[in-house]
Design an enzyme around this catalytic site. Structure first.
Site, mmCIF file in Angstrom:
data_model
loop_
_atom_site.group_PDB
_atom_site.id
_atom_site.type_symbol
_atom_site.label_atom_id
_atom_site.label_comp_id
_atom_site.label_asym_id
_atom_site.label_seq_id
_atom_site.Cartn_x
_atom_site.Cartn_y
_atom_site.Cartn_z
ATOM 1 N N CYS A 231 1.699 -4.948 -18.915
ATOM 2 C CA CYS A 231 3.009 -5.572 -18.705
ATOM 3 C C CYS A 231 3.765 -5.625 -20.043
ATOM 4 O O CYS A 231 3.246 -6.166 -21.017
ATOM 5 C CB CYS A 231 2.804 -6.983 -18.170
ATOM 6 S SG CYS A 231 4.313 -7.950 -18.043
ATOM 7 N N SER B 60 -4.801 12.059 10.785
ATOM 8 C CA SER B 60 -6.023 12.236 11.570
ATOM 9 C C SER B 60 -6.341 10.969 12.359
ATOM 10 O O SER B 60 -7.266 10.945 13.162
ATOM 11 C CB SER B 60 -7.195 12.568 10.645
ATOM 12 O OG SER B 60 -7.313 11.559 9.664
ATOM 13 N N ASN C 38 -0.886 17.614 14.435
ATOM 14 C CA ASN C 38 -1.864 17.505 13.356
ATOM 15 C C ASN C 38 -2.693 18.773 13.327
ATOM 16 O O ASN C 38 -2.990 19.351 14.367
ATOM 17 C CB ASN C 38 -2.779 16.284 13.570
ATOM 18 C CG ASN C 38 -3.569 15.933 12.320
ATOM 19 O OD1 ASN C 38 -2.986 15.812 11.236
ATOM 20 N ND2 ASN C 38 -4.869 15.806 12.441
ATOM 21 N N HIS D 88 0.526 1.212 3.529
ATOM 22 C CA HIS D 88 -0.466 1.192 2.447
ATOM 23 C C HIS D 88 0.193 1.035 1.079
ATOM 24 O O HIS D 88 -0.422 1.313 0.059
ATOM 25 C CB HIS D 88 -1.332 2.449 2.467
ATOM 26 C CG HIS D 88 -2.249 2.512 3.658
ATOM 27 N ND1 HIS D 88 -2.819 3.664 4.121
ATOM 28 C CD2 HIS D 88 -2.691 1.526 4.499
ATOM 29 C CE1 HIS D 88 -3.571 3.418 5.187
ATOM 30 N NE2 HIS D 88 -3.495 2.121 5.438
#
Ligand SMILES: [Zn+2]
Length: 256
Positions: free
Chosen positions: A156, A198, A222, A123
Site C-alpha cells: 500500500c 465447463s 462450450n 469471482h
C-alpha cells in the site's frame, strides 16, 4: 446429433424470441485472448505451486510471496490481453439484442473492456487491489508495476500494508451482493446462454439449473461436454469465438 448449422439455426431461433437473455461465461471465452484457465492443470500454473495451497485466503496472509509468485504469469497475461470476437459479440448482443446481463467466472475484466455494461464478476477481478491494513482500494496498474516487473510483493502506497487483488481466493466467500444481483437476472431471464464454461465450479455451475427450473431456455456453447448438456435446449460443442459472433451478427444493424 445435429450438425453445426442446424444447432446454430436453433440457437438463433431461441435468441430471436428472447426478451431477457443472460450470458454465463467462463475461462473458455478468454483462452483465445491468451489467458490460461488457472483451474486447469494444463494451464502451467500448477507446475510449481498447487493453487489450493497458495491461493487460499489463509495462505495469502501467511505466505503472500508464494501467492504472488504463483499468480504473476496469469496477472501479466491478463493485463496484456485484449478482448476477442466472443467478448465483443456479447457486448453487441447487449447493445442491439436481448442480452440484459453477463455473469462471469473470469477475473480478467475483458467483458468490461469489450464494452459490456451489466456485468457480474462473481469471482472478482484484477483491475483493483485492496490494502489488507487500511482497506484503501487501488487500481492494479498503478500499484503493481514493480511487482509485474520483478515479483516484489505490492504494498500500500499509503500505509505499507499488504495489497490483495480484488479476486476471490479459494475457500473465500463470494461477493454476496454481486451474486444476488446475478441470481435475480437468472430468475428473470427467459433464455440463458452458457459461453465457455465447463460449469464445474460452484456457484456458476448451479445457475443454468436455476434458470431452467425458472422456465428459461438454455443454450450451451462450450468446447467440451458439460454435465448440464442434458438440460440444454441447444448444445454447441465448439469454440465460442466461432459461434457468438455469428449469433450476434443478426442483431447488429447493417450499417455497422
Ligand atoms: Zn494501506
Amino acid at each position: 446429433m445435429d450438425d453445426f448449422e442446424t444447432q446454430m439455426r436453433q440457437a438463433l431461433d431461441i435468441l430471436k424470441k428472447a426478451r431477457h437473455l443472460v450470458a454465463l461465461t467462463g475461462a473458455g471465452i478468454s483462452t483465445r485472448s491468451g489467458i490460461p484457465d488457472f483451474r486447469s492443470p494444463e494451464s502451467g500454473l500448477w507446475d510449481r505451486y498447487d493453487p489450493m495451497e497458495v491461493a487460499t485466503l489463509a495462505a495469502f496472509k501467511q505466505t503472500p510471496q508464494a501467492f504472488y509468485d504463483w499468480i504473476r504469469p496469469l496477472a501479466q497475461k491478463t493485463l496484456a490481453a485484449q478482448p476477442n470476437a466472443a467478448h465483443l459479440a456479447l457486448a453487441q448482443l447487449e447493445q442491439f439484442g436481448p442480452l440484459q446481463a453477463v455473469i462471469t467466472q473470469n477475473i480478467d475484466g475483458l467483458h468490461t473492456r469489450a464494452g459490456s455494461k451489466t456485468i457480474y464478476e462473481v469471482h472478482g477481478h484484477l483491475r483493483e487491489a485492496t490494502c489488507m491494513h487500511c482497506l484503501q482500494i487501488y487500481q492494479t496498474d498503478e500499484v503493481m508495476v514493480d511487482y509485474l516487473a520483478d515479483g516484489r510483493i505490492p504494498r500500500c502506497p499509503g500505509c505499507g500494508g499488504l495489497l490483495k487483488p480484488n479476486i476471490i481466493l479459494f475457500g473465500e466467500i463470494l461477493p454476496i451482493t454481486v451474486l444476488n444481483r446475478a441470481k435475480r437476472h437468472v430468475h428473470q431471464c427467459d433464455v440463458m446462454i452458457v459461453a465457455g464454461s465447463s460449469l464445474e465450479v460452484a456457484p456458476a455451475g448451479d445457475l443454468p439449473m436455476l434458470a431452467k427450473y425458472a422456465g428459461a431456455r438454455l443454450i450451451i456453447v462450450n468446447f467440451a461436454e458439460t454435465h448440464l448438456d442434458y438440460l440444454a435446449d441447444v448444445v454447441i460443442h465448439a469454440d465460442v469465438v466461432d459461434v457468438l459472433p455469428e449469433l450476434a451478427a443478426s442483431f447488429v444493424p447493417n450499417h455497422l
